[in-house]
Design an enzyme around this catalytic site. Structure first.
Site, short mmCIF file in Angstrom:
data_model
loop_
_atom_site.label_atom_id
_atom_site.label_comp_id
_atom_site.label_asym_id
_atom_site.label_seq_id
_atom_site.Cartn_x
_atom_site.Cartn_y
_atom_site.Cartn_z
CG HIS A 1 -1.63 -0.97 5.96
ND1 HIS A 1 -2.22 0.03 6.69
CD2 HIS A 1 -1.73 -0.59 4.66
CE1 HIS A 1 -2.62 0.99 5.88
NE2 HIS A 1 -2.35 0.63 4.64
CG ASP B 1 -0.78 4.10 5.26
OD1 ASP B 1 0.10 4.54 6.01
OD2 ASP B 1 -2.00 4.18 5.50
CB CYS C 1 -0.91 0.00 1.22
SG CYS C 1 -2.04 1.42 1.26
CO CO Z 1 -3.40 1.25 2.97
#
Ligand code: CO
Length: 215
Positions: A98, A44, A42
């Site tokens: 996650h 993130d 991801c």
């Molecule tokens: Co994410």
């Protein structure tokens, strides 16, 4: 501007520290990369995978997007995947999601979120397909966690169906596919599915109900 300045300062400091002990650290790695891993994660900012796994420069090829998607029409992903598998000959392809993923969270409802709705359509589909299982795991947070896991498994399954992977398997046993989940709270990685190394394991994991993800 202060934050940006910090990036350069930290960079100089880190390079100085590393080269004090090992003057040729960067030079040695500049010539050639021979990574064992392709990491698909991801976007993130709370998942600093190199730091979490202690890999050195040259050890991990990385592709990141919102909610770690493996989509057959994503030219960026396909280019990374083909280069990693056919040219770099990576031994492992890891899909890592996650808990607390914002992309998966947005897919928990059908509330319009803009352009990203196109990107998240597959996760919303997944949520609907697994609606009864999702309800069975309990309250909303448990359902959110389960959708994070289902999303990772689904993307590993997509990889296993991808011609780049299938052709690599038909030539030998590489690469091994893995699904992992990262816990934002404590920094730990947990495996969900490991060492999918060919059609037999795909059937075992995904098509005989061990992980009800196919279809
Ligand atoms: Co994410």
């Amino acid at each position: 501007m202060e934050n940006l300045k910090r990036l350069f300062e930290n960079n100089r400091k880190l390079v100085a520290e590393v080269t004090r002990d090992d003057p040729d650290f960067f030079k040695r790695r500049a010539g050639k990369q021979e990574p064992h891993f392709l990491f698909i994660g991801c976007a993130d900012s709370r998942v600093p995978i190199e730091m979490l796994t202690g890999v050195a420069p040259g050890e991990m090829f990385v592709h990141r997007n919102v909610a770690n998607q493996v989509l057959a029409a994503d030219l960026n992903l396909l280019s990374v995947l083909q280069y990693a598998v056919d040219v770099l000959d990576v031994k492992h392809v890891i899909v890592c999601g996650h808990y607390g993923c914002g992309g998966v969270k947005a897919a928990m409802s059908d509330e319009p979120a803009g352009l990203v709705d196109h990107w998240l359509a597959g996760i919303r589909e997944l949520r609907k397909r697994h609606a009864s299982e999702m309800e069975a795991v309990g309250a909303e947070e448990a359902q959110f966690n389960r959708l994070v896991e289902l999303n990772i498994l689904r993307q590993v399954y997509h990889l296993s169906r991808n011609p780049i992977i299938q052709q690599a398997w038909s030539r030998g046993r590489r690469p091994l596919l893995h699904g992992m989940v990262y816990h934002l709270d404590d920094g730990l990685l947990t495996d969900l599915v490991l060492e999918v190394d060919g059609p037999e394991r795909v059937r075992h994991f995904f098509e005989r109900g061990h992980l009800p993800i196919a279809g």
